[in-house]
Design a protein around this motif. Structure first.
Motif, mmCIF file in Angstrom:
data_model
loop_
_atom_site.group_PDB
_atom_site.id
_atom_site.type_symbol
_atom_site.label_atom_id
_atom_site.label_comp_id
_atom_site.label_asym_id
_atom_site.label_seq_id
_atom_site.Cartn_x
_atom_site.Cartn_y
_atom_site.Cartn_z
ATOM 1 N N VAL A 20 0.834 -1.203 0.000
ATOM 2 C CA VAL A 20 0.000 0.000 0.000
ATOM 3 C C VAL A 20 0.871 1.257 0.000
ATOM 4 O O VAL A 20 0.613 2.201 -0.758
ATOM 5 C CB VAL A 20 -0.979 -0.022 1.200
ATOM 6 N N GLU A 39 11.268 2.695 5.051
ATOM 7 C CA GLU A 39 10.968 1.267 5.144
ATOM 8 C C GLU A 39 11.934 0.604 6.132
ATOM 9 O O GLU A 39 13.144 0.797 6.039
ATOM 10 C CB GLU A 39 11.080 0.632 3.744
ATOM 11 N N ARG A 41 12.671 -2.600 6.480
ATOM 12 C CA ARG A 41 13.514 -3.679 5.938
ATOM 13 C C ARG A 41 14.575 -3.118 4.979
ATOM 14 O O ARG A 41 14.522 -1.962 4.580
ATOM 15 C CB ARG A 41 12.646 -4.663 5.151
ATOM 16 N N ALA A 58 -3.900 -12.870 -4.413
ATOM 17 C CA ALA A 58 -4.915 -12.813 -5.461
ATOM 18 C C ALA A 58 -5.326 -11.358 -5.625
ATOM 19 O O ALA A 58 -5.746 -10.712 -4.669
ATOM 20 C CB ALA A 58 -6.106 -13.666 -5.062
ATOM 21 N N ARG A 112 3.988 -11.688 -4.143
ATOM 22 C CA ARG A 112 4.079 -10.496 -3.284
ATOM 23 C C ARG A 112 5.387 -9.730 -3.521
ATOM 24 O O ARG A 112 5.402 -8.513 -3.660
ATOM 25 C CB ARG A 112 4.012 -10.919 -1.819
ATOM 26 N N CYS A 137 10.352 3.273 11.916
ATOM 27 C CA CYS A 137 9.597 4.341 12.585
ATOM 28 C C CYS A 137 9.514 4.003 14.074
ATOM 29 O O CYS A 137 9.084 2.898 14.443
ATOM 30 C CB CYS A 137 8.202 4.445 11.977
ATOM 31 N N ASP A 309 -3.273 -2.287 5.901
ATOM 32 C CA ASP A 309 -3.356 -3.141 7.086
ATOM 33 C C ASP A 309 -3.194 -2.360 8.389
ATOM 34 O O ASP A 309 -3.666 -2.796 9.434
ATOM 35 C CB ASP A 309 -2.274 -4.236 7.034
ATOM 36 N N GLY A 321 -7.197 -8.330 1.489
ATOM 37 C CA GLY A 321 -6.442 -7.377 2.313
ATOM 38 C C GLY A 321 -5.722 -6.328 1.473
ATOM 39 O O GLY A 321 -5.887 -5.125 1.676
ATOM 40 N N MET A 322 -4.942 -6.781 0.506
ATOM 41 C CA MET A 322 -4.233 -5.838 -0.367
ATOM 42 C C MET A 322 -5.221 -5.068 -1.235
ATOM 43 O O MET A 322 -5.087 -3.845 -1.410
ATOM 44 C CB MET A 322 -3.256 -6.611 -1.262
HETATM 45 C C1 LIG Z 1 -1.136 -15.685 4.089
HETATM 46 C C2 LIG Z 1 -1.678 -14.394 3.534
HETATM 47 C C3 LIG Z 1 -2.272 -14.387 2.281
HETATM 48 C C4 LIG Z 1 -2.810 -13.214 1.762
HETATM 49 N N1 LIG Z 1 -3.420 -13.241 0.545
HETATM 50 C C5 LIG Z 1 -3.972 -12.109 0.046
HETATM 51 C C6 LIG Z 1 -4.591 -12.119 -1.237
HETATM 52 O O1 LIG Z 1 -4.668 -13.157 -1.908
HETATM 53 N N2 LIG Z 1 -5.121 -10.955 -1.709
HETATM 54 C C7 LIG Z 1 -5.086 -9.800 -0.983
HETATM 55 O O2 LIG Z 1 -5.605 -8.790 -1.455
HETATM 56 N N3 LIG Z 1 -4.483 -9.767 0.229
HETATM 57 C C8 LIG Z 1 -3.933 -10.881 0.751
HETATM 58 N N4 LIG Z 1 -3.307 -10.848 1.972
HETATM 59 C C9 LIG Z 1 -3.288 -9.594 2.734
HETATM 60 C C10 LIG Z 1 -2.157 -8.687 2.273
HETATM 61 O O3 LIG Z 1 -0.933 -9.352 2.388
HETATM 62 C C11 LIG Z 1 -2.144 -7.428 3.118
HETATM 63 O O4 LIG Z 1 -3.439 -6.889 3.217
HETATM 64 C C12 LIG Z 1 -1.219 -6.401 2.486
HETATM 65 O O5 LIG Z 1 0.101 -6.868 2.515
HETATM 66 C C13 LIG Z 1 -1.317 -5.077 3.235
HETATM 67 O O6 LIG Z 1 -0.408 -4.175 2.669
HETATM 68 P P1 LIG Z 1 0.206 -3.019 3.566
HETATM 69 O O7 LIG Z 1 1.115 -2.267 2.670
HETATM 70 O O8 LIG Z 1 -0.878 -2.314 4.279
HETATM 71 O O9 LIG Z 1 1.038 -3.782 4.680
HETATM 72 P P2 LIG Z 1 2.390 -4.683 4.456
HETATM 73 O O10 LIG Z 1 2.333 -5.358 3.151
HETATM 74 O O11 LIG Z 1 2.482 -5.462 5.691
HETATM 75 O O12 LIG Z 1 3.527 -3.594 4.399
HETATM 76 C C14 LIG Z 1 3.926 -2.874 5.543
HETATM 77 C C15 LIG Z 1 5.351 -2.380 5.310
HETATM 78 O O13 LIG Z 1 5.721 -1.550 6.398
HETATM 79 C C16 LIG Z 1 7.014 -1.923 6.850
HETATM 80 N N5 LIG Z 1 7.117 -1.586 8.275
HETATM 81 C C17 LIG Z 1 6.575 -2.246 9.323
HETATM 82 N N6 LIG Z 1 6.877 -1.618 10.468
HETATM 83 C C18 LIG Z 1 7.621 -0.535 10.138
HETATM 84 C C19 LIG Z 1 8.227 0.505 10.892
HETATM 85 N N7 LIG Z 1 8.151 0.555 12.232
HETATM 86 N N8 LIG Z 1 8.897 1.468 10.232
HETATM 87 C C20 LIG Z 1 8.996 1.437 8.880
HETATM 88 N N9 LIG Z 1 8.461 0.469 8.116
HETATM 89 C C21 LIG Z 1 7.771 -0.500 8.744
HETATM 90 C C22 LIG Z 1 7.090 -3.414 6.579
HETATM 91 O O14 LIG Z 1 8.436 -3.869 6.517
HETATM 92 C C23 LIG Z 1 6.370 -3.512 5.253
HETATM 93 O O15 LIG Z 1 7.225 -3.310 4.167
HETATM 94 C C24 LIG Z 1 -2.739 -12.004 2.515
HETATM 95 C C25 LIG Z 1 -2.121 -12.004 3.766
HETATM 96 C C26 LIG Z 1 -1.599 -13.187 4.273
HETATM 97 C C27 LIG Z 1 -0.949 -13.165 5.628
#
Ligand SMILES: Cc1cc2nc3c(=O)[nH]c(=O)nc-3n(C[C@H](O)[C@H](O)[C@H](O)COP(=O)(O)OP(=O)(O)OC[C@H]3O[C@@H](n4cnc5c(N)ncnc54)[C@H](O)[C@@H]3O)c2cc1C
Length: 460
Positions: A20, A39, A41, A58, A112, A137, A309, A321-322
């Motif tokens: 996101v 970030e 990582r 997906a 991913r 952060c 998330d 979720g994504m």
């Molecule tokens: C097993 C599994 C299967 C899934 N399958 C699907 C699917 O098929 N379709 C779908 O739409 N969704 C799916 N999801 C959900 C999806 O993975 C999440 O909703 C999505 O990754 C959310 O994106 P995000 O960017 O909000 O969070 P994340 O992808 O978790 O990204 C957060 C980022 O912030 C970074 N971060 C964390 N803490 C800090 C900090 N303190 N300082 C700086 N950076 C930090 C992390 O390293 C990471 O890079 C699945 C999840 C799981 C667990």
């Protein structure tokens, strides 16, 4: 970079370069912001994650809508494999195919690591976006738009101030923890479900071909647990076993040796075991992970907004979720146009519009777990689905199945959930009032449907 308020330049901080955060950085750059992304990582593009080593996602309509809005959908489609339905694998070796929708509608399997890397690279295509890695952060001042980052390689911290800040740092958001959770009247709940998951890579055949049919999502539903498999570009499948941690005859805590893992697969997933008789050797390749639903509110305060998330982490059973996080970006973007970048007005409307949908996607995800692991093999549910598909085919304007509303439209999650459950109750009533069974001839079912629709005009 520190205190980066360059005169006349709009500045934004994005915390987290996940899915996101990377996508949202592209929107912000298009709106003319100077965007600094931090970030925790290291840069995943430098240690290339091979397909299958990271879970697959997906991607469905809402995800594509955001990507297409930015003109980058086709770039991502190049790394996406369509899945037109689910293939069920029963314990006796029988298989059955259930299409996801009409007219070749599909959801798409994307690695991913690949999509995240691509989004980061697109974001960085010009100098308006800079991603800083190994930056964790550790503090946020919501009213001042100030965030503190610790360099995880040197231990040195720095403060960054921007006009507006977006916390996209995932389910266990540090920005939420260090900022929002310290606020009076901030609501927060974190609930782990009793089930965890473990991934297993089913490699390609020696000639690189797929071991299972490719344009489908494979499911081995077993009532209280299930195995699923999504295809990767290199011919492998990323398989995920979802199962209780404990308290059940079949649970992770019982699989304590290679022998037990072997017996488990041999007995419960015999066709999978035939494809991967060395499954026990790969058992420890990926960690056993837990799954939680995190709800909170408000999502915005001062100069900071939670997205993805960080705002609404859910369990993965609807694959949304994504997609929901990408939809947060689409909505935030449309509100930027509507409110001419008045962030107070944007944030207020964003959280008002999105919170019911965050809640609904979480409810839908939990509901779909029961569907996937259990109901897809239940004769009553199959009959319900058959009638549903028939009504949708005969009266596409009168009836839209829940799965289609969620995966192939941008009808709000909240509306889809409400409508979907109402529709299901009506179909159950139709089945019982007309004593429909799996043996009722199709022509008779059509006649019942025609009569019903004429009487009530719609099922919506
Ligand atoms: C097993 C599994 C299967 C899934 N399958 C699907 C699917 O098929 N379709 C779908 O739409 N969704 C799916 N999801 C959900 C999806 O993975 C999440 O909703 C999505 O990754 C959310 O994106 P995000 O960017 O909000 O969070 P994340 O992808 O978790 O990204 C957060 C980022 O912030 C970074 N971060 C964390 N803490 C800090 C900090 N303190 N300082 C700086 N950076 C930090 C992390 O390293 C990471 O890079 C699945 C999840 C799981 C667990």
């Amino acid at each position: 970079m520190e205190n980066n308020q360059i005169k006349n330049t709009k500045t934004a901080t994005v915390i987290g370069a996940g899915l996101v955060g990377s996508l949202w950085a592209i929107y912000l750059k298009n709106a003319g912001y100077q965007v600094n992304v931090f970030e925790r990582r290291s840069d995943m593009r430098l240690n290339k994650i091979s397909a299958g080593k990271s879970i697959n996602l997906a991607t469905s309509y809402r995800g594509w809508k955001a990507l297409d809005e930015l003109g980058i959908g086709d770039e991502i489609r190049k790394i996406a494999i369509p899945m037109y339905g689910r293939t069920l694998h029963h314990q006796n070796g029988d298989t059955a195919y259930q299409p996801y929708g009409n007219n070749n509608q599909a959801i798409y399997s994307v690695s991913r690591g690949d999509i995240n890397s691509k989004l980061m690279s697109i974001a960085e295509e010009n100098s308006n976006v800079k991603i800083y890695f190994n930056q964790e952060c550790v503090a946020v001042n919501l009213d001042l738009g100030k965030a503190v980052f610790k360099d995880t390689t040197t231990g040195v911290s720095k403060e960054v101030v921007a006009d507006v800040v977006f916390a996209t740092d995932g389910a266990f958001s540090a920005a939420r923890y260090n900022g929002f959770q310290k606020l009076d009247r901030f609501n927060y709940s974190q609930n782990y479900i009793p089930d965890g998951y473990r991934e297993i890579l089913l490699p390609a055949n020696e000639d690189g071909s797929f071991k299972l049919s490719v344009e489908t999502l494979h499911i081995w539903p077993r009532g209280r647990f299930m195995l699923i498999a999504l295809p990767n570009f290199d011919g492998s499948f990323t398989c995920t076993l979802f199962m209780p941690f404990d308290g059940h005859e079949h649970c992770f805590n019982n699989l304590t040796s290679k022998e037990k893992v072997n017996t488990f697969f041999k007995e419960l997933f015999p066709d999978f075991y035939e494809l991967m008789p060395n499954v026990a050797d790969s058992w420890e390749d990926h960690p056993l992970s837990s799954l939680a639903i995190i709800r909170c509110f408000p999502w915005t305060r001062g100069k900071v907004a939670l997205m993805g998330d960080a705002a609404h982490a859910t369990v993965p059973f609807f694959g949304q979720g994504m997609n929901c996080g990408f939809e947060d970006c689409s909505v935030m973007w449309s509100l930027m146009q509507k409110h001419a970048e008045n962030w107070d007005a944007i944030f207020k409307e964003y959280e008002t519009l999105r919170k019911p949908n965050g809640d609904a996607v979480q409810d839908l995800s939990l509901q779909n777990y029961i569907v996937m692991r259990d109901k897809v093999a239940d004769p009553d549910f199959l009959l319900l689905q058959k009638i549903e598909r028939r009504i949708n085919f005969l009266y596409p304007d009168a009836y839209f199945p829940l799965y289609s509303m969620v995966s192939f439209t941008d009808i709000s999650y909240h509306t889809a959930l409400t409508k979907g459950n109402e529709q299901e109750n009506k179909i159950k009533q139709l089945i019982s009032e007309n004593a429909i069974t799996k043996d009722t001839p199709d022509a008779k079912i059509d006649e019942i449907i025609h009569q019903y629709i004429q009487k009530s005009s719609s099922l919506n």
